[in-house]
Scaffold this motif. Structure first.
Motif, PDB file in Angstrom:
ATOM      1  N   GLU A 126       7.081  56.891   9.744  1.00 26.40           N
ATOM      2  CA  GLU A 126       7.715  57.865  10.629  1.00 26.40           C
ATOM      3  C   GLU A 126       6.670  58.812  11.181  1.00 26.40           C
ATOM      4  OE1 GLU A 126      11.778  60.190  10.249  1.00 26.40           O
ATOM      5  OE2 GLU A 126      10.296  61.003   8.884  1.00 26.40           O
ATOM      6  N   SER A 139       6.284  63.326  15.431  1.00 26.02           N
ATOM      7  CA  SER A 139       7.158  63.616  16.560  1.00 26.02           C
ATOM      8  C   SER A 139       8.532  62.980  16.374  1.00 26.02           C
ATOM      9  CB  SER A 139       6.525  63.120  17.856  1.00 26.02           C
ATOM     10  OG  SER A 139       6.225  61.740  17.780  1.00 26.02           O
ATOM     11  N   GLU A 140       8.570  61.792  15.763  1.00 27.15           N
ATOM     12  CA  GLU A 140       9.853  61.139  15.502  1.00 27.15           C
ATOM     13  C   GLU A 140      10.675  61.952  14.499  1.00 27.15           C
ATOM     14  OE1 GLU A 140       8.622  57.303  14.192  1.00 27.15           O
ATOM     15  OE2 GLU A 140       8.519  56.479  16.216  1.00 27.15           O
ATOM     16  N   ARG A 141       9.985  62.560  13.540  1.00 25.99           N
ATOM     17  CA  ARG A 141      10.688  63.378  12.552  1.00 25.99           C
ATOM     18  C   ARG A 141      11.303  64.606  13.216  1.00 25.99           C
ATOM     19  NH1 ARG A 141       9.633  67.535   8.959  1.00 25.99           N
ATOM     20  NH2 ARG A 141       7.540  67.844   9.786  1.00 25.99           N
ATOM     21  N   VAL A 174      12.264  64.872  16.329  1.00 22.15           N
ATOM     22  CA  VAL A 174      13.393  64.431  17.137  1.00 22.15           C
ATOM     23  C   VAL A 174      14.595  64.127  16.248  1.00 22.15           C
ATOM     24  CG1 VAL A 174      14.233  62.553  18.617  1.00 22.15           C
ATOM     25  CG2 VAL A 174      11.998  63.595  19.051  1.00 22.15           C
ATOM     26  N   LYS A 175      14.358  63.494  15.117  1.00 24.44           N
ATOM     27  CA  LYS A 175      15.455  63.180  14.189  1.00 24.44           C
ATOM     28  C   LYS A 175      16.132  64.449  13.686  1.00 24.44           C
ATOM     29  CE  LYS A 175      16.384  60.798   9.810  1.00 24.44           C
ATOM     30  NZ  LYS A 175      15.782  60.025   8.690  1.00 24.44           N
ATOM     31  N   LEU A 224      10.745  60.265  23.615  1.00 27.01           N
ATOM     32  CA  LEU A 224      11.203  59.300  22.623  1.00 27.01           C
ATOM     33  C   LEU A 224      12.630  58.817  22.850  1.00 27.01           C
ATOM     34  CD1 LEU A 224       9.668  60.821  19.349  1.00 27.01           C
ATOM     35  CD2 LEU A 224       8.912  58.795  20.590  1.00 27.01           C
ATOM     36  N   THR A 225      13.459  59.612  23.514  1.00 30.81           N
ATOM     37  CA  THR A 225      14.869  59.234  23.690  1.00 30.81           C
ATOM     38  C   THR A 225      15.228  58.897  25.134  1.00 30.81           C
ATOM     39  OG1 THR A 225      15.692  61.488  24.113  1.00 30.81           O
ATOM     40  CG2 THR A 225      15.468  60.796  21.797  1.00 30.81           C
TER      41      THR A 225
END
Length: 303
Positions: A185, A188-190, A192-193, A230-231
């Motif tokens: 992970e 940046s993904e964290r 966003v999550k 990311l989305t």
């Protein structure tokens, strides 16, 4: 032109060298916009408190921006152009250590010998990245602080202790880096999550981008950028999707009056809710409820 593409020069694992600290300091930054600069030492910038941004020139005419908040740090390779940016309204306290590799002195093992005994350390030293960003659980900070305090002892300083501490620092960073890679992970993904979770838990409230950014302790502009990247959606567009899906469920599965649904989903105006819902579904809330109920009645039950 950048002189190295890897985090550390591969020469350090091929010679009897050891890390030598060139500079170290605590610093409170506020309203600071540093010009791009480079130096021939690897730099560790640790955020003790607050928030800052670091821009790194990874290739000619290409820069990347990294946000750092409390407990996060960046390692920047020697000769990589970079600069620090700190907003006037959000001060940042940092601990910086800069070091390079020099000829080995004394009885302490060389970096080559140490790397030969530790696979994670050799992986870190050979990492093909101009910089790394990691989140600490306080262990890296305590080692860095101990290193700086030992260096400050001047005449009473133990060079052996300095070598032990900086070696411990590199080994700990290597382990932390591997743990991060194994987690699968990206940072940046964290973010966003966590932002998505916040929106799902608070869609019924009046939410602004600054509220979401506050929940993940990031600058609003930076969070907006990584979320969209990311989305493919903005934060507010994603929030609207959540709200409209909740409205569809309430219209279909409950008897909540249409005039009250806007309050259930955090949209303050009934007129605005109707506009959003029609844009999202092509139907007004009233027409959607009627059509869905009619479809349910006409759907044959299984025997």
């Amino acid at each position: 032109m950048l002189e190295s593409a890897s985090l550390f020069s591969s020469l350090m694992t091929q010679t009897n060298g050891h890390p030598h600290v060139m500079a170290y300091y605590f610093k409170q930054w506020q309203g600071f916009d540093m010009p791009f600069h480079r130096h021939d030492a690897t730099e560790i910038m640790y955020t003790i408190q607050g928030y800052c941004e670091v821009e790194i020139q990874t290739r000619p005419s290409h820069t990347e921006k990294v946000a750092l908040k409390k407990g996060e740090f960046i390692i920047i390779n020697a000769n990589v152009p970079h600069r620090l940016i700190v907003d006037a309204a959000n001060p940042c306290r940092m601990l910086n250590v800069e070091f390079r590799f020099t000829s080995n002195k004394g009885v302490f093992p060389s970096i080559q010998q140490l790397a030969a005994e530790d696979k994670l350390l050799i992986s870190l030293l050979e990492s093909e990245a101009p910089y790394l960003v990691l989140r600490d659980g306080d262990e890296v900070y305590h080692i860095m602080k101990s290193l700086v305090l030992e260096l400050d002892k001047a005449a009473n300083r133990s060079d052996l202790m300095v070598q032990l501490l900086i070696t411990q620092l590199l080994i700990r960073i290597a382990r932390l880096w591997r743990e991060t890679l194994n987690s699968g992970e990206l940072q940046s993904e964290r973010y966003v999550k966590i932002s998505m979770e916040y929106l799902h838990q608070n869609y019924d409230r009046d939410i602004q981008v600054k509220d979401i950014a506050g929940a993940v302790n990031l600058h609003p502009g930076y969070l907006q950028r990584i979320f969209k990247s990311l989305t493919g959606q903005t934060l507010m567009a994603y929030l609207t999707v959540i709200r409209m899906e909740k409205a569809k469920m309430l219209l279909l599965e409950t008897d909540v009056p249409i005039s009250e649904i806007c309050d259930y989903i955090g949209v303050g105006s009934r007129q605005y809710f109707h506009m959003l819902f029609k844009d999202y579904t092509g139907l007004t809330p009233t027409d959607f409820r009627k059509s869905m109920h009619a479809e349910k009645r006409n759907y044959p039950e299984r025997s």
